[in-house]
Design a protein around this motif. Sequence first.
Motif, PDB file in Angstrom:
ATOM      1  N   MET A 105       8.971  -7.651   0.939  1.00 15.61           N
ATOM      2  CA  MET A 105       8.389  -6.778   2.309  1.00 15.61           C
ATOM      3  C   MET A 105       9.087  -6.807   3.521  1.00 15.61           C
ATOM      4  SD  MET A 105       5.449  -9.269   4.649  1.00 15.61           S
ATOM      5  CE  MET A 105       4.947  -8.807   6.531  1.00 15.61           C
ATOM      6  N   MET A 106       8.949  -5.366   3.489  1.00 15.17           N
ATOM      7  CA  MET A 106      10.092  -5.079   4.669  1.00 15.17           C
ATOM      8  C   MET A 106       9.812  -4.940   6.386  1.00 15.17           C
ATOM      9  SD  MET A 106      12.717  -3.825   2.747  1.00 15.17           S
ATOM     10  CE  MET A 106      13.540  -3.023   3.584  1.00 15.17           C
ATOM     11  N   SER A 107      10.017  -5.680   7.311  1.00 13.06           N
ATOM     12  CA  SER A 107       9.705  -5.960   8.486  1.00 13.06           C
ATOM     13  C   SER A 107      10.633  -5.091   9.972  1.00 13.06           C
ATOM     14  CB  SER A 107       9.122  -7.004   8.302  1.00 13.06           C
ATOM     15  OG  SER A 107      10.579  -8.185   8.848  1.00 13.06           O
ATOM     16  N   GLY A 108      10.074  -5.712  10.829  1.00 14.36           N
ATOM     17  CA  GLY A 108      11.158  -4.348  11.890  1.00 14.36           C
ATOM     18  C   GLY A 108      10.303  -4.451  12.863  1.00 14.36           C
ATOM     19  N   LEU A 109      11.209  -3.906  13.606  1.00 10.72           N
ATOM     20  CA  LEU A 109      10.506  -2.777  15.387  1.00 10.72           C
ATOM     21  C   LEU A 109      10.781  -1.373  14.843  1.00 10.72           C
ATOM     22  CD1 LEU A 109      12.230  -3.958  18.618  1.00 10.72           C
ATOM     23  CD2 LEU A 109       9.876  -4.661  17.288  1.00 10.72           C
ATOM     24  N   GLN A 110       9.820  -0.549  15.725  1.00 15.21           N
ATOM     25  CA  GLN A 110       9.474   0.507  14.851  1.00 15.21           C
ATOM     26  C   GLN A 110      11.218   1.306  15.785  1.00 15.21           C
ATOM     27  OE1 GLN A 110       6.249   3.136  15.908  1.00 15.21           O
ATOM     28  NE2 GLN A 110       7.515   4.844  16.845  1.00 15.21           N
ATOM     29  N   LEU A 135       7.747   1.837  -4.546  1.00 14.75           N
ATOM     30  CA  LEU A 135       7.307   2.222  -2.549  1.00 14.75           C
ATOM     31  C   LEU A 135       5.498   2.087  -2.244  1.00 14.75           C
ATOM     32  CD1 LEU A 135      10.344   4.687  -2.178  1.00 14.75           C
ATOM     33  CD2 LEU A 135      10.698   1.977  -1.677  1.00 14.75           C
ATOM     34  N   VAL A 136       5.892   1.496  -1.272  1.00 15.60           N
ATOM     35  CA  VAL A 136       4.371   1.121  -1.297  1.00 15.60           C
ATOM     36  C   VAL A 136       4.915   1.300   0.490  1.00 15.60           C
ATOM     37  CG1 VAL A 136       2.562  -0.908  -0.300  1.00 15.60           C
ATOM     38  CG2 VAL A 136       3.980  -1.011  -2.949  1.00 15.60           C
ATOM     39  N   ALA A 137       3.975   2.849   0.527  1.00 12.09           N
ATOM     40  CA  ALA A 137       3.480   3.402   1.824  1.00 12.09           C
ATOM     41  C   ALA A 137       2.617   2.547   2.650  1.00 12.09           C
ATOM     42  CB  ALA A 137       3.045   4.621   1.938  1.00 12.09           C
ATOM     43  N   ASP A 138       3.026   0.959   3.936  1.00 12.34           N
ATOM     44  CA  ASP A 138       1.493   0.920   4.239  1.00 12.34           C
ATOM     45  C   ASP A 138       2.028   0.665   5.927  1.00 12.34           C
ATOM     46  OD1 ASP A 138      -0.609  -1.102   3.333  1.00 12.34           O
ATOM     47  OD2 ASP A 138       0.949  -2.958   4.081  1.00 12.34           O
ATOM     48  N   ASP A 139       2.842   1.667   6.159  1.00 16.48           N
ATOM     49  CA  ASP A 139       3.178   1.992   7.675  1.00 16.48           C
ATOM     50  C   ASP A 139       0.917   3.023   7.987  1.00 16.48           C
ATOM     51  OD1 ASP A 139       3.244   2.447  10.317  1.00 16.48           O
ATOM     52  OD2 ASP A 139       4.779   2.718  10.662  1.00 16.48           O
ATOM     53  N   VAL A 140       0.473   2.790   8.116  1.00 13.88           N
ATOM     54  CA  VAL A 140      -0.991   3.985   8.383  1.00 13.88           C
ATOM     55  C   VAL A 140      -0.951   4.423  10.045  1.00 13.88           C
ATOM     56  CG1 VAL A 140      -1.945   2.485   6.099  1.00 13.88           C
ATOM     57  CG2 VAL A 140      -2.222   1.500   9.101  1.00 13.88           C
ATOM     58  N   ASP A 191       6.547  -1.024   2.872  1.00 11.38           N
ATOM     59  CA  ASP A 191       7.386  -0.845   3.892  1.00 11.38           C
ATOM     60  C   ASP A 191       6.312  -0.905   5.346  1.00 11.38           C
ATOM     61  OD1 ASP A 191       8.196   0.755   5.671  1.00 11.38           O
ATOM     62  OD2 ASP A 191       7.825   2.572   4.925  1.00 11.38           O
ATOM     63  N   THR A 192       6.189  -1.913   5.664  1.00 11.19           N
ATOM     64  CA  THR A 192       5.225  -2.335   6.292  1.00 11.19           C
ATOM     65  C   THR A 192       5.429  -0.982   7.948  1.00 11.19           C
ATOM     66  OG1 THR A 192       6.583  -3.992   7.784  1.00 11.19           O
ATOM     67  CG2 THR A 192       5.219  -4.098   5.946  1.00 11.19           C
ATOM     68  N   ALA A 193       4.658  -0.868   9.026  1.00 12.06           N
ATOM     69  CA  ALA A 193       4.328  -0.510  10.321  1.00 12.06           C
ATOM     70  C   ALA A 193       5.442  -1.520  11.490  1.00 12.06           C
ATOM     71  CB  ALA A 193       3.274  -0.139  10.450  1.00 12.06           C
ATOM     72  N   LEU A 206       0.634  -8.751   9.762  1.00 10.75           N
ATOM     73  CA  LEU A 206       2.312  -8.860   8.720  1.00 10.75           C
ATOM     74  C   LEU A 206       2.129 -10.104   8.459  1.00 10.75           C
ATOM     75  CD1 LEU A 206       5.319  -7.846  10.702  1.00 10.75           C
ATOM     76  CD2 LEU A 206       4.289  -6.843   9.120  1.00 10.75           C
ATOM     77  N   LYS A 207       1.045 -11.347   9.416  1.00 15.02           N
ATOM     78  CA  LYS A 207       1.050 -12.626   8.417  1.00 15.02           C
ATOM     79  C   LYS A 207      -0.187 -11.960   7.633  1.00 15.02           C
ATOM     80  CE  LYS A 207       1.621 -15.100  12.690  1.00 15.02           C
ATOM     81  NZ  LYS A 207       1.782 -16.108  13.528  1.00 15.02           N
ATOM     82  N   ASN A 208      -0.829 -11.882   7.939  1.00 12.82           N
ATOM     83  CA  ASN A 208      -2.158 -10.965   6.801  1.00 12.82           C
ATOM     84  C   ASN A 208      -1.371 -10.958   5.419  1.00 12.82           C
ATOM     85  OD1 ASN A 208      -4.251 -12.293   8.560  1.00 12.82           O
ATOM     86  ND2 ASN A 208      -4.706 -10.416   9.149  1.00 12.82           N
TER      87      ASN A 208
END
Length: 484
Positions: A105-110, A135-140, A191-193, A206-208
């Motif tokens: 899980m990739m996390s971080g600020l924009q 790759l999973v596009a998870d930034d909606v 790839d999270t938001a 992100l916790k969810n």
Amino acid sequence: MAFEGLTERLQNAMKKLRGKGKISEADLRETMREIRLALLEADVNFTVVRNFVKTVQDRAKGADVLEGLNPSQQIIKIVDEELTKMMGEEAVPLNKAPKIPTIIMMSGLQGAGKTTTAGKLALKLKDEQNARPLLVADDVYRPAAIDQLQTVGEQIDVPVFQLGTDVDPVEIAKRGVAHAIENHNDYVIIDTAGRLQIDEALMGELKNIESEVKPNEILLVIDSMTGQNAVATAEGFNDALDITGVVLTKLDGDTRGGAALSIRAVTDRPIKFVGQGEKMTDLDVFYPDRMASRILGMGDMLSLIEKTQKDYDEKKAQELTEKIQENSFDFNDFLDQISQIQKMGPLEDIMKMIPGMANNPALQNVNMDPKDMEHIKAIVYSMTEQEREDPDVLNPSRRRRIAAGSGRPIQEVNRMIKQFNQMKKMMNQVSKGNMSGMENMMNATGMGGGSGLGSKMSNLAMKQMSRKLRKNKKKRLKSKKKRK
């Protein structure tokens, strides 16, 4: 390189100790003051600096002078070891799941570079482990984030799972993992938001996602150029998510680099990768010991050797080593080497990995134009096959013809041939483990630094390289015996 200013300041601090048979309390205090100011100026966390300086000072006071080392080298050794310890001592690999897929899980600020880093990591796993990442596009939320990830996926030939912008990110992550299981993907990279700053909504989401997919790795992507804010960001994400590792991006940019020195000490989480360029291949494993060597201006020969090996098959490397040892290295081999160097990235970055060359006065403000390489190639292409294979035949009339054919001045042709002969001699000496000849060569070119700092840097790295060459030679001899 992010640490050029810090390297220069630390080297200047060490220079004051050179030639002294004994270190006085006043000398030590002055050196520690210089080191403290250098670290603070590089944006290293204040508490980290204070603890570091205290540890180095205590060790320096209590240490006996090692046999054969002068006081300045003793201090370098202590600073090198403590810098390495501060950044984590050794490289930390990715956590892997007992069975596929491993979920990252990739996390971080924009704006930190999460999407690009996700692609770089996917390519690294694909190339080095022959893995099949997804790759999973998870930034909606971010405009065109999904399009960007799909473009990255196409560029590196890695599939991208996406459900558009109208589906809940937790659901996308969950279904992305299910898709990976169904298609036997080894890794899932989500790839999270991000946000412009840490907020409750971001952390809640992100916790969810973490709770639902239970990732094996939660990598925090941090922009090195944000300085002290990078440390605050790392603390915030770590408190909320319990991150497993950090990826530092833009380490090649105009940054003082303090984040790299502070994050491990503050969060107790390892830096696993660093991004040092815009190409998709520009993601490297973080080695604290190598980074410490580079910060101290001691170069990074191991990384340089690995960079070279990436683009070389073993058979070709073996042939080249044999030619170097036989002293039959010619201009055809030279052309091949230039092509390999061009693949490795900007020449100035490669030069800084060579001991004594980081902050070498000869390199200051030098713009290494890629056209220079093309000029060298033009000169070699203007030679006949005989001239390329036997450089000794290059008499003045042949050199004038080569200059006319390549469109380069005769002085440039002469200089290039002279440099080729020097390089050929140097490589032959290193391949035989001839350190005294190597030291003379480096001192003559200003890389050795005499008996002080530069000499230690050069000797350490050359011994490393020489050991590696001898080890490879033993392997070749063993394989020959087996074939017989």
